[in-house]
Design an enzyme around this catalytic site. Structure first.
Site, PDB file in Angstrom:
ATOM      1  N   ASP A  43       3.339 -13.762 -29.841  1.00 46.25           N
ATOM      2  CA  ASP A  43       2.278 -14.763 -30.027  1.00 46.25           C
ATOM      3  C   ASP A  43       2.799 -16.126 -29.577  1.00 46.25           C
ATOM      4  OD1 ASP A  43       1.687 -12.560 -31.572  1.00 46.25           O
ATOM      5  OD2 ASP A  43       1.283 -13.678 -33.400  1.00 46.25           O
ATOM      6  N   TYR A 101      12.481  -8.646 -36.378  1.00 49.99           N
ATOM      7  CA  TYR A 101      11.905  -9.981 -36.527  1.00 49.99           C
ATOM      8  C   TYR A 101      12.472 -10.661 -37.759  1.00 49.99           C
ATOM      9  CZ  TYR A 101       8.157  -9.577 -33.020  1.00 49.99           C
ATOM     10  OH  TYR A 101       7.446  -9.486 -31.857  1.00 49.99           O
TER      11      TYR A 101
END
Lengths: 235, 235
Positions: A43, A101
């Site tokens: 993103d 992540y």
């Protein structure tokens, strides 16, 4: 492996994007129009410090010279960290085995001036022990339909999470998730749900039920992207 | 204690400055025109994460509420971390006993995209052992005339350095200096001189002679401010 900040991966007309910038830099170096394939999109605003991407070239430039050469043609917000030769059929996305992540929360009273764009600041003291219990319920294979951006289509929302971890470093809380893949916004929604656990709004033992409900409304809010890091991609 | 980034301390007409911004915020909270006195000026671009400043107020607001109240009126690049009541004659500058500065060098091959504005990037491998030997020669009381910005006037250029340290954290080199005070640009010139040692241009045993020469031309260059942190001020 490359490191980038604050810019989405995929090519978008008339917007700054990592893929387009690096392809342009590679063209400057090799003269070739290449297609750069990353392990996946990130993103806009997510820091892809461990992103991996591949391209095909006939260039005679030694592989170890590529990072310096490409970096010299890139703005400093994008850095190639390392380059290596791979077999011709290697594909950064298809061959990806797991991704890790990290979401960084600053849980101090006043936040940080310097890292304000690199971590999520929440001054209310979070119950980290409850968050540590809660995150374990995300491990394993689940349908994460309730943990993706509403309106995004993807064939399957089943993903497997191999490893979860919450670390505390002074007043920072680091949420780490390793899995075979993550849906759009998934890590940011998991982080938001864990913050709700830390605030006492959700109990750790409710997580399983929330996942199984597949109901976006029952999960926490989507935390902002600037505190999220793609730290490692494994093959 | 406050934390700020990238903006010089002292009031300058029509320029963003920390002192003016905080004085304005205090006025918003208390209605009073105060004079904010810091432990000292910092150059523009230096991160004063451990800066201390004092002011006098007749406000009835409890002292522990001040950070939140003032921060609510400040841009996020300036954060008050803590506030405490002191005796009336306390003076942040005159009463300051010692200051600690940190200079952060990224000595990796490619540098960091994310921290590019928070550390000094030098891709040539530095000899950290030589730098560790060299920094010891800065300890003690010296006339640092050769280690200040040329053209700056100050009564005396004698300063005492109590403690020096070089730490390695992965590919980062942290230079730390604690002293009773530092001249304008002094830490940045010391850091530049230590980089010259790391590059083999200056030998560790030459440092004493360079200091004694009081010759700015013999010291290293002034490294950029954005990698410098005022980390602690003691009273």
């Amino acid at each position: 492996m490359m490191e980038k900040t604050s810019i989405g991966w995929q090519k978008q007309p008339s917007k700054l994007n990592i893929q387009g910038e690096i392809e342009r830099a590679i063209k400057d170096i090799t003269g070739e129009e290449v297609e750069l394939i990353a392990s996946g999109r990130t993103d806009a605003g997510v820091h892809a410090i461990g992103q991996v991407a591949n391209f095909k070239t006939s260039s005679k430039l030694p592989i170890e010279k590529f990072p310096i050469a490409i970096n010299s043609k890139l703005k400093k917000s994008i850095r190639i960290q390392n380059a290596e030769e791979v077999e011709e059929r290697f594909h950064s996305r298809y061959n990806c085995k797991e991704k890790t992540y990290r979401y960084i929360i600053n849980n101090s009273m006043q936040g940080s001036a310097i890292y304000r764009n690199l971590e999520y600041f929440i001054p209310i003291k979070l119950d980290v022990e409850a968050m540590k219990q809660a995150i374990k319920h995300f491990e394993g294979e689940h349908d994460f339909k309730g943990f993706k951006a509403s309106g995004t289509s993807s064939k399957s929302s089943v993903r497997k999470i191999y490893k979860t971890q919450i670390k505390q470093e002074n007043q920072r809380i680091l949420i780490e998730l390793t899995g075979n893949g993550f849906l759009y916004n998934m890590v940011r929604i998991i982080a938001g749900t864990l913050v709700d656990v830390g605030l006492g709004k959700i109990k750790p033992e409710e997580i399983e039920d929330i996942i199984n409900s597949k109901d976006r409304a029952r999960a926490g809010k989507t935390l902002p992207p600037y505190a999220l890091y793609l730290v490692e991609v494994k093959y």
